[in-house]
Design a protein around this motif. Structure first.
Motif, PDB file in Angstrom:
ATOM      1  N   LEU A 143      52.740  40.316  32.391  1.00  0.00           N
ATOM      2  CA  LEU A 143      52.508  40.635  33.719  1.00  0.00           C
ATOM      3  C   LEU A 143      51.217  41.294  34.051  1.00  0.00           C
ATOM      4  CD1 LEU A 143      55.969  41.714  35.058  1.00  0.00           C
ATOM      5  CD2 LEU A 143      54.887  39.769  35.827  1.00  0.00           C
ATOM      6  N   PRO A 144      50.255  40.823  35.061  1.00  0.00           N
ATOM      7  CA  PRO A 144      49.040  41.664  35.478  1.00  0.00           C
ATOM      8  C   PRO A 144      49.580  42.779  36.017  1.00  0.00           C
ATOM      9  CG  PRO A 144      49.220  39.245  36.487  1.00  0.00           C
ATOM     10  CD  PRO A 144      50.645  39.638  36.002  1.00  0.00           C
ATOM     11  N   TYR A 145      48.382  43.801  35.769  1.00  0.00           N
ATOM     12  CA  TYR A 145      48.570  45.237  35.901  1.00  0.00           C
ATOM     13  C   TYR A 145      47.255  45.522  36.608  1.00  0.00           C
ATOM     14  CZ  TYR A 145      49.498  50.235  35.124  1.00  0.00           C
ATOM     15  OH  TYR A 145      49.493  51.569  35.096  1.00  0.00           O
ATOM     16  N   ILE A 146      47.120  45.923  37.602  1.00  0.00           N
ATOM     17  CA  ILE A 146      45.757  46.508  38.240  1.00  0.00           C
ATOM     18  C   ILE A 146      45.464  47.662  37.633  1.00  0.00           C
ATOM     19  CG2 ILE A 146      44.526  47.253  40.266  1.00  0.00           C
ATOM     20  CD1 ILE A 146      45.917  45.032  41.916  1.00  0.00           C
ATOM     21  N   TYR A 150      39.404  42.176  47.923  1.00  0.00           N
ATOM     22  CA  TYR A 150      38.526  42.220  46.738  1.00  0.00           C
ATOM     23  C   TYR A 150      38.975  41.537  45.708  1.00  0.00           C
ATOM     24  CZ  TYR A 150      36.133  46.167  48.849  1.00  0.00           C
ATOM     25  OH  TYR A 150      35.141  46.752  49.535  1.00  0.00           O
ATOM     26  N   ASN A 151      38.261  40.852  44.628  1.00  0.00           N
ATOM     27  CA  ASN A 151      38.790  40.541  43.377  1.00  0.00           C
ATOM     28  C   ASN A 151      38.819  41.381  42.222  1.00  0.00           C
ATOM     29  OD1 ASN A 151      38.878  37.606  44.163  1.00  0.00           O
ATOM     30  ND2 ASN A 151      36.589  37.627  44.181  1.00  0.00           N
ATOM     31  N   HIS A 152      39.878  41.321  41.545  1.00  0.00           N
ATOM     32  CA  HIS A 152      39.944  42.220  40.276  1.00  0.00           C
ATOM     33  C   HIS A 152      40.358  41.379  38.998  1.00  0.00           C
ATOM     34  CE1 HIS A 152      41.027  45.881  38.603  1.00  0.00           C
ATOM     35  NE2 HIS A 152      42.023  45.360  37.959  1.00  0.00           N
ATOM     36  N   LYS A 153      39.416  42.044  38.275  1.00  0.00           N
ATOM     37  CA  LYS A 153      39.204  41.375  36.687  1.00  0.00           C
ATOM     38  C   LYS A 153      40.476  42.159  35.902  1.00  0.00           C
ATOM     39  CE  LYS A 153      36.099  40.402  32.973  1.00  0.00           C
ATOM     40  NZ  LYS A 153      34.630  40.410  32.617  1.00  0.00           N
ATOM     41  N   THR A 199      40.841  36.418  36.887  1.00  0.00           N
ATOM     42  CA  THR A 199      40.636  36.996  38.167  1.00  0.00           C
ATOM     43  C   THR A 199      41.471  36.736  39.452  1.00  0.00           C
ATOM     44  OG1 THR A 199      38.148  37.134  37.692  1.00  0.00           O
ATOM     45  CG2 THR A 199      38.789  37.479  39.860  1.00  0.00           C
ATOM     46  N   MET A 200      41.920  38.086  40.200  1.00  0.00           N
ATOM     47  CA  MET A 200      42.877  37.476  41.027  1.00  0.00           C
ATOM     48  C   MET A 200      42.459  38.503  42.330  1.00  0.00           C
ATOM     49  SD  MET A 200      47.123  38.139  40.978  1.00  0.00           S
ATOM     50  CE  MET A 200      47.053  37.105  39.635  1.00  0.00           C
ATOM     51  N   LYS A 201      42.730  37.966  43.524  1.00  0.00           N
ATOM     52  CA  LYS A 201      42.369  38.938  44.604  1.00  0.00           C
ATOM     53  C   LYS A 201      43.507  39.919  44.871  1.00  0.00           C
ATOM     54  CE  LYS A 201      39.642  36.015  47.732  1.00  0.00           C
ATOM     55  NZ  LYS A 201      38.543  37.040  47.657  1.00  0.00           N
ATOM     56  N   VAL A 202      43.031  41.251  45.039  1.00  0.00           N
ATOM     57  CA  VAL A 202      44.194  42.378  45.007  1.00  0.00           C
ATOM     58  C   VAL A 202      45.240  41.737  46.128  1.00  0.00           C
ATOM     59  CG1 VAL A 202      44.660  44.646  45.739  1.00  0.00           C
ATOM     60  CG2 VAL A 202      42.383  44.040  44.545  1.00  0.00           C
ATOM     61  N   GLY A 203      44.848  41.060  47.079  1.00  0.00           N
ATOM     62  CA  GLY A 203      46.083  40.878  48.105  1.00  0.00           C
ATOM     63  C   GLY A 203      46.882  39.879  47.652  1.00  0.00           C
TER      64      GLY A 203
END
Length: 300
Positions: free
Chosen positions: A125-128, A77-80, A89-93
């Motif tokens: 840093l990215p944070y989901i 899944y892509n996450h924004k 946008t980056m894939k969760v994996g």
């Protein structure tokens, strides 16, 4: 079994000793194994924050949600990731792979660890955040037991979201129109809460950039002093060494807020805070958590 029980009791005692370092007026109440009816009557209805312990013992997510498991279930899944009007946008994996390698070579520089540069003045840093709703991800959703917090006879609709964050990432001070439950699957967070209307003193000396973000998103980004301690075990050690760090009630942005409450949140704990309460949440460790939101007061 006896050794396991002894270990749990020892861990509980250690945590209680550390939490006693927080002055009493700033502590969030902690309760264990409360019934849904008592929780509603004593905390949800009067809108009183509380940390629930011992309520996640039978959540499959506690055992199953490793990084590898999350990658297997949602890695494609892509996450924004959104920042001040811009996003990446980056894939969760991909995020999980980078998180697994983060800091292994001794550096915590985001770009040196493969993370993209973020279009943000405040975050590095990215944070989901808010991955979901998890009801659309049946395998993950079946690992939760959120409904046990509420009366089965009048179960209300809730919305669950996944949060995955590296150490040092945080959610800036803001409020929501929904009631919130943050359930800790892995790692440790630190949460600070302010009741509605207790925020104006935060603004003393604020920069135009900070106020611009506040006025457009009702989010107030602040810079933490380098001496701020979010891990109580480190604070305890610093006191013994004679150079105590600062705790959250000594934060220069929050030290005048009369209703401030704060606490660590450990694995297996759930913190409840009502709608319109300001919250400031840091990831002390690599953290996997679920946020549950509901707008209703009428549970029973």
């Amino acid at each position: 079994m006896g050794n396991q029980t002894s270990s749990i009791n020892s861990q509980t005692n250690d945590r209680e000793e550390l939490q006693s370092l927080i002055p009493e007026k700033y502590r969030i109440e902690r309760i264990s194994d409360i019934t849904p009816e008592d929780f509603f009557r004593n905390y949800y209805l009067p809108q009183k924050p509380v940390i629930l312990t011992g309520m996640m013992k039978d959540w499959p997510a506690r055992e199953k949600w490793t990084n590898d498991y999350l990658k297997q279930q949602i890695g494609e899944y892509n996450h924004k990731f959104s920042y001040e009007g811009k996003s990446i946008t980056m894939k969760v994996g991909e995020f999980i792979d980078l998180a697994n390698r983060f800091g292994v070579d001794g550096t915590t520089d985001p770009q040196a660890n493969g993370f993209p540069e973020l279009p943000s003045k405040w975050e590095k840093l990215p944070y989901i955040r808010h991955f979901g709703p998890l009801k659309n991800k049946p395998t993950l959703n079946s690992d939760l037991r959120t409904s046990q917090l509420f009366s089965k006879e009048a179960l209300i609709a809730t919305t669950d979201y996944l949060f995955v964050g590296l150490p040092g990432t945080k959610t800036e001070i803001h409020f929501d129109g929904s009631h919130n439950f943050v359930s800790m699957i892995r790692g440790q967070k630190h949460i600070a809460l302010l009741p509605p209307g207790d925020h104006p003193s935060m603004f003393d000396g604020a920069t135009p950039d900070q106020m611009s973000v506040w006025h457009t998103k009702t989010v107030f980004p602040i810079i933490d002093p380098p001496t701020l301690c979010l891990d109580l075990s480190k604070y305890s050690a610093s006191v013994e060494e004679g150079s105590p760090l600062r705790m959250m009630h000594e934060h220069p942005r929050l030290d005048r807020c009369q209703g401030l409450l704060y606490s660590p949140i450990y694995e297996g704990e759930i913190v409840f805070f009502p709608a319109m309460w300001y919250h400031y949440i840091h990831n002390v460790d690599f953290s996997i958590s679920v946020t549950t939101q509901t707008h209703s007061k009428n549970l029973f």
